[in-house]
Design an enzyme around this catalytic site. Structure first.
Site, mmCIF file in Angstrom:
data_model
loop_
_atom_site.group_PDB
_atom_site.id
_atom_site.type_symbol
_atom_site.label_atom_id
_atom_site.label_comp_id
_atom_site.label_asym_id
_atom_site.label_seq_id
_atom_site.Cartn_x
_atom_site.Cartn_y
_atom_site.Cartn_z
ATOM 1 N N PHE A 151 -59.195 -66.248 37.215
ATOM 2 C CA PHE A 151 -60.305 -67.167 37.528
ATOM 3 C C PHE A 151 -59.939 -68.637 37.393
ATOM 4 O O PHE A 151 -60.642 -69.504 37.897
ATOM 5 C CB PHE A 151 -61.505 -66.865 36.605
ATOM 6 C CG PHE A 151 -61.358 -67.448 35.215
ATOM 7 C CD1 PHE A 151 -61.638 -68.783 34.966
ATOM 8 C CD2 PHE A 151 -60.922 -66.672 34.141
ATOM 9 C CE1 PHE A 151 -61.489 -69.332 33.695
ATOM 10 C CE2 PHE A 151 -60.768 -67.208 32.874
ATOM 11 C CZ PHE A 151 -61.055 -68.550 32.658
ATOM 12 N N LYS A 175 -56.663 -60.036 46.168
ATOM 13 C CA LYS A 175 -57.843 -59.708 45.361
ATOM 14 C C LYS A 175 -58.084 -60.893 44.436
ATOM 15 O O LYS A 175 -57.449 -61.019 43.391
ATOM 16 C CB LYS A 175 -57.580 -58.428 44.548
ATOM 17 C CG LYS A 175 -58.807 -57.596 44.232
ATOM 18 C CD LYS A 175 -59.820 -58.242 43.315
ATOM 19 C CE LYS A 175 -59.403 -58.308 41.871
ATOM 20 N NZ LYS A 175 -60.372 -59.105 41.068
ATOM 21 N N GLU A 178 -63.100 -61.897 40.460
ATOM 22 C CA GLU A 178 -64.508 -61.693 40.808
ATOM 23 C C GLU A 178 -65.385 -62.848 40.311
ATOM 24 O O GLU A 178 -66.521 -63.002 40.738
ATOM 25 C CB GLU A 178 -65.018 -60.348 40.266
ATOM 26 C CG GLU A 178 -64.974 -60.176 38.755
ATOM 27 C CD GLU A 178 -63.616 -59.685 38.241
ATOM 28 O OE1 GLU A 178 -62.570 -60.184 38.715
ATOM 29 O OE2 GLU A 178 -63.624 -58.818 37.356
ATOM 30 N N CYS A 283 -52.938 -71.595 31.644
ATOM 31 C CA CYS A 283 -51.917 -70.828 30.922
ATOM 32 C C CYS A 283 -50.849 -71.762 30.378
ATOM 33 O O CYS A 283 -50.003 -71.342 29.603
ATOM 34 C CB CYS A 283 -51.302 -69.763 31.825
ATOM 35 S SG CYS A 283 -50.361 -70.466 33.178
#
Ligand code: NAD
Length: 486
Positions: A151, A175, A178, A283
Site C-alpha cells: 500500500f 495485483k 487492496e 521500507c
C-alpha cells in the site's frame, strides 16, 4: 489490456469481471471516507486475466525491443503530462502529502527512463569460442509474470516492475494493494493510451486469495512481490513450491548509527525527514537511531525539528485505523518498558479531519535492544533511540536485526563511514543519507529477511530476473575441423 476503474458502473463492464462481483471499498486515510471501489477478482477472473496475458505474449515478445520501448517512451510522457492528477490520486488513497506524492510519480518517470535504455544495455553477447565456432547469449522474456504490490507506494512500486518487465518482452498480471488500488487503474489507462496492446498488462484486485491463485497458476512463470516479511515468506514459499521464479521484497527495521562528530544540523533534519517522511510508512524509513557516545546535542535538535512536522500539513495520516492503533500500542508498550518519550504523537488530531488516521512524530529515548519497539517493524512516524558507547556496540545492534533493508551512518569521518558501510548487514547503506535509495541504473534491494530470491527488482539487476538466457553455439565454417568441444 484489462483495466478496472474507480467507478462501480465502469468496473462492472470492465474486461473479465463478473458484473455481480463483490466490490472493495477504498478509503481516504485522511478522512476515513469511502472514495472509490474496485471489484474483487474471483478465481475465474484471475484465470481470465492470465489467459489474456498468455494470449498477448507471442506477439508482444516477438517485437524487437526497440519497438517495445516506444510504448514506454510515450507512457513516460503521459506520466509527466498527468503528474498533477496522478499525484492527487496517490494523496487521496494513500494519504501522503502533496510533495511526497509528487516525488513518487517523479520516481516512476525515472523508472521509465531506465526501461527505455534497455536496448542499449541488453545487447547480446557474442564470442568466437574456438576456431569457426561462435557462442552467443540472447535474453528472452520469462513469459507471463505476476507483480504483487503493497500500500505504501501506490504509483511507484507498481512502476518498479511494469516498465522493465514489459520492455523485456513479458506480459503481466498486476495485483495492487487492496488498500490503494486506484492509482494502478489510471496507470493501466495511460499504458493503453501509450499504445500497449491489449492483454500485455492486466489488473486483478483483492487480497490473499487472489495472490494465492497467482502463485498457483500454471501459466504464470515468475512472481514478484513487495510487502511485509511475513507475506513475502508465504509468497516466496508458495511460488517456488510451484516451481516458479520468485523475488519477494519484505519488511525492514533500518538502523541509523549516529556518531558524536556528525554535523548537528544536517543529521538532525535528515534523520527526522527519514523517520517521519510518508508518515514513516517507507521500507527505507529510519526506525532505530543508534546513538554512539555523547550525541545529546543532536537528539535535542532532532526534537526541535520534529516539532515542526505537523499532522495535516507536513505529515500525512497512516493508512488505516488498525495501523494507527498498532503504532500507538508500540509507543505505549515501550514507555511502559522504560523508554523516555521525548516527543509524543499519540492521539494526534487534525481540525476538520476527525475521521483520519493521524499519528504525530514520535521520538523515544533510552530504548533498549530487547524492547519490542527496537526489534519489530513499526511502520509509522516513530524513532526509537538506543544508546551505546562505541561503534562496535552500534554495529552489533544493527547486525542482530533479522532484517537488512537499509542502514545509515552519520559522521564527518571517512574512515568511520567506511567501517560502518563495510560491516552493516544491509543491502542499502547511507552515509549522511537517511533514505539511501539507489537511483537508476543501480538496483533497489535489501538483504536477509528484507528480500527473498536472487536478482533485483529494479535497475540493472532486474534484467536477470525478468529474462532467461538462451545460449546458442554455431558453426558454419566447414574448414574449422573438429576439436575436443565441437
Ligand atoms: P502486506 O505484506 O500486508 O501486503 C502486500 C501485498 O500482499 C498486498 O497486495 C496484499 O494484498 C497481499 N497479502 C496480504 N496478506 C497476504 C497473505 N496472507 N497471502 C498472500 N498475499 C497477501 O504489506 P503492506 O502492509 O501492503 O505494505 C507494507 C509492508 O511492505 C512493510 O512491511 C514494508 O516494509 C514493506 N515494503 C517493502 C519494500 C521493499 O522493497 N523491501 C518496499 C515497500 C514496502
Amino acid at each position: 489490456m484489462s483495466t478496472t476503474s474507480a467507478s462501480p458502473s465502469a468496473l462492472a463492464s470492465g474486461d473479465g469481471y463478473d458484473s455481480d462481483a463483490p466490490f472493495l471499498d477504498v478509503y481516504s486515510p485522511a478522512s476515513g471516507a469511502v472514495i472509490g471501489h474496485v471489484p474483487v477478482a474471483s478465481t475465474a477472473d484471475v484465470d481470465a486475466a492470465v489467459a489474456r496475458a498468455k494470449a498477448a505474449l507471442p506477439a508482444w515478445s516477438s517485437l524487437p525491443i526497440k519497438e517495445r520501448v516506444q510504448v514506454i517512451f510515450r507512457y513516460r510522457a503521459l506520466l509527466e503530462q498527468h503528474i498533477d492528477e496522478l499525484t492527487a490520486l496517490v494523496t487521496q488513497e494513500n494519504g501522503k502529502i502533496e510533495s511526497e506524492a509528487r516525488a513518487e510519480v517523479l520516481k516512476s518517470i525515472e523508472l521509465c527512463e531506465f526501461a527505455v535504455s534497455m536496448p542499449q544495455i541488453t545487447s547480446n553477447e557474442v564470442l568466437e569460442v574456438s576456431r569457426g565456432v561462435e557462442c552467443r547469449i540472447e535474453r528472452h522474456p520469462v513469459g507471463v509474470v505476476a507483480s504483487i504490490a503493497p500500500f505504501n507506494f501506490p504509483n511507484m512500486v507498481p512502476n518498479w516492475t511494469i516498465p522493465n518487465a514489459i520492455v523485456l518482452g513479458n506480459t503481466m498480471v498486476m495485483k495492487p494493494s487492496e488498500l490503494v488500488p486506484l492509482s494502478v487503474v489510471r496507470l493501466a489507462e495511460l499504458l493503453r493510451e501509450a499504445g500497449l496492446p491489449d492483454g500485455v498488462f492486466n489488473i486483478v484486485n483483492g487480497g490473499r486469495e487472489v495472490v494465492e491463485a497467482l502463485c498457483d497458476h500454471p501459466d504464470i512463470a515468475a512472481v514478484s512481490f513487495v510487502g511485509s516479511t511475513k507475506v513475502a515468506q508465504i509468497v516466496y514459499r508458495r511460488a517456488t513450491a510451484n516451481l516458479k521464479r520468485a523475488l519477494c521484497m519484505g519488511g525492514a527495521k533500518n538502523h541509523l548509527i549516529v556518531l558524536p562528530d556528525a554535523d548537528r544540523e544536517m543529521a538532525a533534519s535528515n534523520i527526522v525527514a527519514s523517520m517521519s517522511g510518508c508518515a514513516g510508512q517507507r521500507c527505507m524509513a529510519a526506525s532505530v537511531m543508534v546513538a554512539v557516545g555523547p550525541t545529546d546535542a543532536i537528539i535535542q535538535r532532532m526534537v526541535e525539528v520534529a516539532k515542526n512536522v505537523v499532522p495535516g500539513s507536513t505529515l500525512g495520516p497512516v493508512i488505516t485505523a488498525e495501523a494507527k492503533a498498532r503504532i500507538e500500542r508500540y509507543i505505549t508498550e515501550a514507555e511502559a518498558a522504560g523508554a523516555t518519550v521525548l516527543l509524543d504523537g499519540r492521539g494526534a488530531t487534525v481540525e476538520g479531519q476527525d475521521g483520519g488516521f493521524w499519528v504525530g512524530p514520535t521520538i523515544l529515548d533510552h530504548v533498549t535492544p530487547e524492547m519490542k519497539i527496537a526489534q519489530e517493524e513499526v511502520f509509522g512516524p516513530v524513532l526509537a533511540i538506543v544508546r551505546t558507547p562505541d561503534v562496535d556496540g552500534a554495529l552489533a545492534i544493527e547486525n542482530a536485526s533479522p532484517y537488512g533493508n537499509a542502514a545509515s551512518v552519520y559522521t564527518e569521518s571517512g574512515g568511520m563511514a567506511r567501517l560502518v558501510a563495510e560491516r552493516a548487514s544491509a543491502g542499502m547503506v547511507g552515509v549522511n543519507v537517511g533514505v539511501p535509495v539507489p537511483r537508476e541504473p543501480f538496483s533497489f534491494g535489501g538483504w536477509n529477511d528484507s528480500k527473498y530470491g536472487v536478482g533485483e527488482i529494479t535497475g540493472r539487476g532486474s534484467i536477470e530476473f525478468w529474462t532467461q538466457a538462451k545460449k546458442i553455439t554455431t558453426k558454419w565454417n566447414q574448414d574449422a575441423g573438429t576439436n575436443w568441444m565441437s
